[in-house]
Scaffold this motif. Structure first.
Motif, PDB file in Angstrom:
ATOM      1  N   VAL A   1    -137.130 -30.905 -76.529  1.00  0.00           N
ATOM      2  CA  VAL A   1    -135.915 -29.898 -76.490  1.00  0.00           C
ATOM      3  C   VAL A   1    -135.227 -30.378 -75.118  1.00  0.00           C
ATOM      4  O   VAL A   1    -136.042 -30.257 -74.008  1.00  0.00           O
ATOM      5  CB  VAL A   1    -136.423 -28.636 -76.562  1.00  0.00           C
ATOM      6  N   THR A   2    -134.162 -30.663 -74.900  1.00  0.00           N
ATOM      7  CA  THR A   2    -133.365 -30.719 -73.716  1.00  0.00           C
ATOM      8  C   THR A   2    -132.250 -29.848 -73.498  1.00  0.00           C
ATOM      9  O   THR A   2    -131.935 -29.044 -74.394  1.00  0.00           O
ATOM     10  CB  THR A   2    -132.732 -32.081 -73.621  1.00  0.00           C
TER      11      THR A   2
ATOM     12  N   CYS B   1    -130.973 -30.847 -78.239  1.00  0.00           N
ATOM     13  CA  CYS B   1    -130.646 -29.321 -77.511  1.00  0.00           C
ATOM     14  C   CYS B   1    -130.542 -28.243 -78.416  1.00  0.00           C
ATOM     15  O   CYS B   1    -131.034 -28.606 -79.668  1.00  0.00           O
ATOM     16  CB  CYS B   1    -129.383 -29.406 -76.713  1.00  0.00           C
ATOM     17  N   LEU B   2    -130.837 -27.024 -77.986  1.00  0.00           N
ATOM     18  CA  LEU B   2    -130.830 -26.053 -78.658  1.00  0.00           C
ATOM     19  C   LEU B   2    -130.123 -25.654 -79.774  1.00  0.00           C
ATOM     20  O   LEU B   2    -130.634 -25.157 -80.799  1.00  0.00           O
ATOM     21  CB  LEU B   2    -131.103 -24.794 -77.710  1.00  0.00           C
ATOM     22  N   ASP B   3    -128.746 -26.240 -79.909  1.00  0.00           N
ATOM     23  CA  ASP B   3    -128.232 -26.116 -81.233  1.00  0.00           C
ATOM     24  C   ASP B   3    -128.041 -27.261 -81.779  1.00  0.00           C
ATOM     25  O   ASP B   3    -127.249 -27.720 -82.616  1.00  0.00           O
ATOM     26  CB  ASP B   3    -126.826 -25.466 -80.612  1.00  0.00           C
ATOM     27  N   ASN B   4    -129.148 -28.144 -81.728  1.00  0.00           N
ATOM     28  CA  ASN B   4    -129.401 -29.201 -82.796  1.00  0.00           C
ATOM     29  C   ASN B   4    -128.630 -30.115 -82.603  1.00  0.00           C
ATOM     30  O   ASN B   4    -128.215 -30.834 -83.802  1.00  0.00           O
ATOM     31  CB  ASN B   4    -129.709 -28.774 -84.285  1.00  0.00           C
ATOM     32  N   GLN B   5    -128.063 -30.655 -81.538  1.00  0.00           N
ATOM     33  CA  GLN B   5    -127.447 -31.901 -81.073  1.00  0.00           C
ATOM     34  C   GLN B   5    -128.384 -32.793 -80.822  1.00  0.00           C
ATOM     35  O   GLN B   5    -129.228 -32.577 -80.055  1.00  0.00           O
ATOM     36  CB  GLN B   5    -125.974 -31.608 -80.342  1.00  0.00           C
TER      37      GLN B   5
ATOM     38  N   GLN C   1    -147.456 -43.578 -86.963  1.00  0.00           N
ATOM     39  CA  GLN C   1    -146.208 -42.805 -87.523  1.00  0.00           C
ATOM     40  C   GLN C   1    -145.308 -42.760 -86.376  1.00  0.00           C
ATOM     41  O   GLN C   1    -145.430 -42.355 -85.373  1.00  0.00           O
ATOM     42  CB  GLN C   1    -146.581 -41.570 -88.181  1.00  0.00           C
ATOM     43  N   SER C   2    -143.945 -43.365 -86.803  1.00  0.00           N
ATOM     44  CA  SER C   2    -142.946 -42.969 -85.873  1.00  0.00           C
ATOM     45  C   SER C   2    -142.359 -41.644 -85.866  1.00  0.00           C
ATOM     46  O   SER C   2    -142.393 -41.041 -86.852  1.00  0.00           O
ATOM     47  CB  SER C   2    -141.542 -44.105 -86.083  1.00  0.00           C
ATOM     48  N   LEU C   3    -141.999 -41.213 -84.715  1.00  0.00           N
ATOM     49  CA  LEU C   3    -141.326 -39.786 -84.516  1.00  0.00           C
ATOM     50  C   LEU C   3    -139.921 -39.966 -83.626  1.00  0.00           C
ATOM     51  O   LEU C   3    -139.947 -40.519 -82.621  1.00  0.00           O
ATOM     52  CB  LEU C   3    -142.325 -39.124 -83.858  1.00  0.00           C
ATOM     53  N   LEU C   4    -138.977 -39.156 -84.144  1.00  0.00           N
ATOM     54  CA  LEU C   4    -137.830 -39.190 -83.360  1.00  0.00           C
ATOM     55  C   LEU C   4    -138.184 -38.072 -82.227  1.00  0.00           C
ATOM     56  O   LEU C   4    -139.068 -37.265 -82.571  1.00  0.00           O
ATOM     57  CB  LEU C   4    -136.570 -38.769 -84.290  1.00  0.00           C
ATOM     58  N   GLY C   5    -137.290 -38.041 -81.153  1.00  0.00           N
ATOM     59  CA  GLY C   5    -137.274 -36.843 -80.209  1.00  0.00           C
ATOM     60  C   GLY C   5    -137.237 -35.742 -80.826  1.00  0.00           C
ATOM     61  O   GLY C   5    -138.213 -34.721 -80.519  1.00  0.00           O
ATOM     62  N   GLU C   6    -136.464 -35.258 -81.801  1.00  0.00           N
ATOM     63  CA  GLU C   6    -136.609 -34.001 -82.634  1.00  0.00           C
ATOM     64  C   GLU C   6    -137.704 -33.658 -83.378  1.00  0.00           C
ATOM     65  O   GLU C   6    -137.948 -32.724 -83.395  1.00  0.00           O
ATOM     66  CB  GLU C   6    -135.288 -34.231 -83.736  1.00  0.00           C
ATOM     67  N   GLN C   7    -138.326 -34.973 -83.773  1.00  0.00           N
ATOM     68  CA  GLN C   7    -139.358 -34.703 -84.494  1.00  0.00           C
ATOM     69  C   GLN C   7    -140.584 -34.080 -83.879  1.00  0.00           C
ATOM     70  O   GLN C   7    -141.351 -33.452 -84.225  1.00  0.00           O
ATOM     71  CB  GLN C   7    -139.707 -35.692 -85.511  1.00  0.00           C
ATOM     72  N   VAL C   8    -140.688 -34.648 -82.687  1.00  0.00           N
ATOM     73  CA  VAL C   8    -141.717 -34.563 -81.641  1.00  0.00           C
ATOM     74  C   VAL C   8    -141.532 -33.085 -81.167  1.00  0.00           C
ATOM     75  O   VAL C   8    -142.187 -32.130 -81.324  1.00  0.00           O
ATOM     76  CB  VAL C   8    -141.774 -35.497 -80.296  1.00  0.00           C
ATOM     77  N   GLY C   9    -140.367 -32.465 -81.187  1.00  0.00           N
ATOM     78  CA  GLY C   9    -140.019 -31.407 -80.441  1.00  0.00           C
ATOM     79  C   GLY C   9    -139.856 -31.719 -78.942  1.00  0.00           C
ATOM     80  O   GLY C   9    -140.055 -30.868 -78.079  1.00  0.00           O
TER      81      GLY C   9
END
Lengths: 406, 406
Positions: free
Chosen positions: B103-104, B140-144, B93-101
């Motif tokens: 956090v930058t 990042c923490l504010d979901n950008q 399954q593919s995962l985006l950076g955000e889906q992995v978690g």
């Protein structure tokens, strides 16, 4: 100051010139003092490009991965549009479906929106930032990327307008509104200023392809005023709302039509309650849409049963019926693959009798015989020989005075 | 059974043929019984294509929107790779950076990873599903949407390997490992089986561009064994770890070099403590990297001050120095734009004297005079006339017996 959700489709953002033109359009609305949320589709051709990438890797790609792939199309549009708006001195930020909080069910490729969270958009609007939202996409509850299916950007726009209680959801397209019929068939066709959700549903499902049916249904359900207008020309477009005064509504609003219809008639089926189900079950199971259905008792305990399907489904439908025929003792199976369908639509019809007879009389005067008739509260449809399509549309348009000539 | 993080760069997924070849490679590792997490870059050329779209809309696009735009490149790669693995009967399954978690921080275009959440990947691994992770991106923490900057996929892979405590982080590239020097200069260059993080840092920063420096630093900090190997050919590649037994380490591991160096010499500056700072402050402020620095007292309270810069920074550096020269009473400003730099690197050097003298002697025997010398614990660098670069590299490679001939 009003709050508008403005949706621009793929052709509207299909080139750099068009992106600039749309950015100008958005800037004009913003400078007029309106609050805006913008929803974009992928640039024209991009979704097909992505699908063809997938096809080169796998014959039947997994729907979850297709959603991951094709959702990049809208992501590109929103980023570029935000840049174009910055250049015009506007504050704008692109948002993915997930960042907005567009929560869907988990049906990849045809997901339905469950919830639209508004906190982030509300905060942006409060700060004077225009949210530029990727249409067509969302996230399901276990955080998978989903898409709403083709044309889903309209649905995104309507869902956001409903959630934000926007004053209008404005769908910008390459036509400047909804017409009384297709102007390519009847040059006197007139753009309507207003139309009801019910009429729009009948008109769009019958072939006047301006808006996605689902988005019209959604707008109707949540009572979101929906406006169709041109991305490229100024104008008020067509506003779609609930009828406010049915007595004043025109009896007939528009003439819809569809080509490439075919009919199948089973001669001499038993005139019994479950016959229709027996005949149509295998057709429906195969995913073939059945449109008009007529059953005529022939007086001897028998009946003729006729229904229409899209012409390119005809062969498959015939094959599916083969095992059913002996079972029902059918005398003959007839088919006609030269039909089209013409419909008159109007909410005013509910309160006026005589529309059907005027329709039949008009067609009769032109020598057009009617193969099948189907009616609903606000629509009368007839199947006729396809060669009469244009003639039928023009004579009905004239007869119901749709060009607005007094 | 081992847990490997496998990272494939843009050229490794740059065409459909290569995607299939990489999928075969992954399938082999999976069938050998290993647990895998795969990290991918965008297909070669895709990131540049996206950047050129942005350039057509805005001369200086906003970094936030650039991240939104270019992060689609990896998203396409991971979806296509998941499809290619499904075709081979593997669960992926593919995962985006955000889906992995992943956090930058919020520095768009050059974000640093703050945290890698492992729950979702752990759950997938437990179910036998291969996570296919989009490199280069995070939230990042504010979901950008954020990106880590060019080459950031290496960093993504190392960060995931560290978080999962993987047995190895395997970086697949178009070379089959790290060589004792560039084989295009010295055909006898030998692929090293092992090398230390410190050596790798010195070699990569000196021009043997195999791995992103940041990812090597990161791997060193979290003690993640890092293996460089070829996407296209079988082989064990080069394993980068901490030295286990420095006494057994080779005295010199490799020869690095860089072309296009230039030097500037200020003749007759005061031999005082703050002179270096006065000279180099304007250079550093302008973002010009200064490499080797030498100050020679000439015995009369004066000194000659020499430093090197990249050759295409030379003119700007000279212009920046102009106002400083009279202030320091400089007798003359000399420049040399025909230099290159050659370095010998090895952790074993710490415990062996004589490397420097062997190096100088070798170069002297070839008639190569040394313009500048700089040393660190595990590295000795010399600036020499660029026309001797190949000769210097080959003679040092021979002198330190790097080809492994006994």
């Amino acid at each position: 100051m009003a709050l508008f959700v403005q949706k621009f489709g793929g052709t509207s953002v299909g080139s750099f010139e068009r992106i600039e033109a749309v950015a100008d359009r958005i800037a004009r609305s913003a400078r007029a003092g309106h609050q805006l949320v913008v929803v974009l589709s992928a640039m024209a051709g991009e979704t097909n490009r992505l699908l063809s990438l997938a096809k080169q890797v796998a014959a039947t790609p997994c729907p979850r991965e297709l959603d991951m792939l094709v959702s990049t199309g809208e992501q590109i549009s929103i980023a570029l549009m935000a840049m174009a708006l910055h250049k015009r001195g506007l504050k704008a930020q692109s948002l993915l479906g997930e960042q907005v909080g567009i929560v869907t069910d988990g049906r990849h490729g045809r997901a339905r929106i469950r919830e639209v969270q508004t906190e982030r958009m509300q905060a942006m609007l409060a700060y004077g930032i225009i949210p530029i939202v990727a249409g067509f996409q969302g996230r399901c509850l276990d955080n998978q990327v989903t898409t709403l299916g083709r044309g889903g950007s309209d649905t995104t726009a309507v869902a956001i307008a409903a959630a934000l209680k926007a004053d209008e959801c404005q769908i910008f397209t390459d036509v400047d509104g909804v017409y009384t019929t297709d102007p390519r068939v009847e040059p006197k066709a007139r753009k309507m200023d207003n139309i009801t959700f019910e009429e729009m549903l009948e008109l769009s499902s019958l072939g006047a392809k301006v808006l996605q049916i689902r988005s019209v249904e959604y707008a109707g359900r949540y009572n979101v005023p929906l406006r169709v207008l041109s991305s490229f020309r100024d104008g008020e477009g067509t506003l779609i709302t609930y009828e406010e005064n049915a007595m004043n509504a025109p009896v007939v609003s528009g003439i819809a039509f569809s080509r490439d219809e075919a009919s199948l008639t089973l001669v001499g089926v038993p005139d019994a309650a479950n016959v229709a189900a027996t005949i149509l079950a295998p057709i429906g199971d195969a995913g073939i849409d059945v449109d008009m259905i007529v059953q005529n008792a022939t007086g001897d305990g028998k009946a003729d049963f006729t229904f229409t399907v899209a012409r390119n489904d005809l062969d498959q439908a015939q094959a599916l019926l083969a095992p059913v025929l002996p079972q029902l003792g059918v005398a003959a199976l007839r088919s006609d693959d030269t039909l089209c369908k013409v419909s008159v639509v109007g909410v005013g019809m509910k309160n006026h009798s005589g529309v059907a007879s005027q329709m039949f009389q008009t067609l009769g005067q032109e020598g057009i015989s009617i193969a099948l008739i189907a009616t609903s509260e606000i629509k009368i449809s007839v199947a006729i020989d396809e060669k009469y399509l244009e003639l039928a549309v023009r004579s009905l348009h004239q007869s119901f005075n749709l060009a607005g000539e007094e």
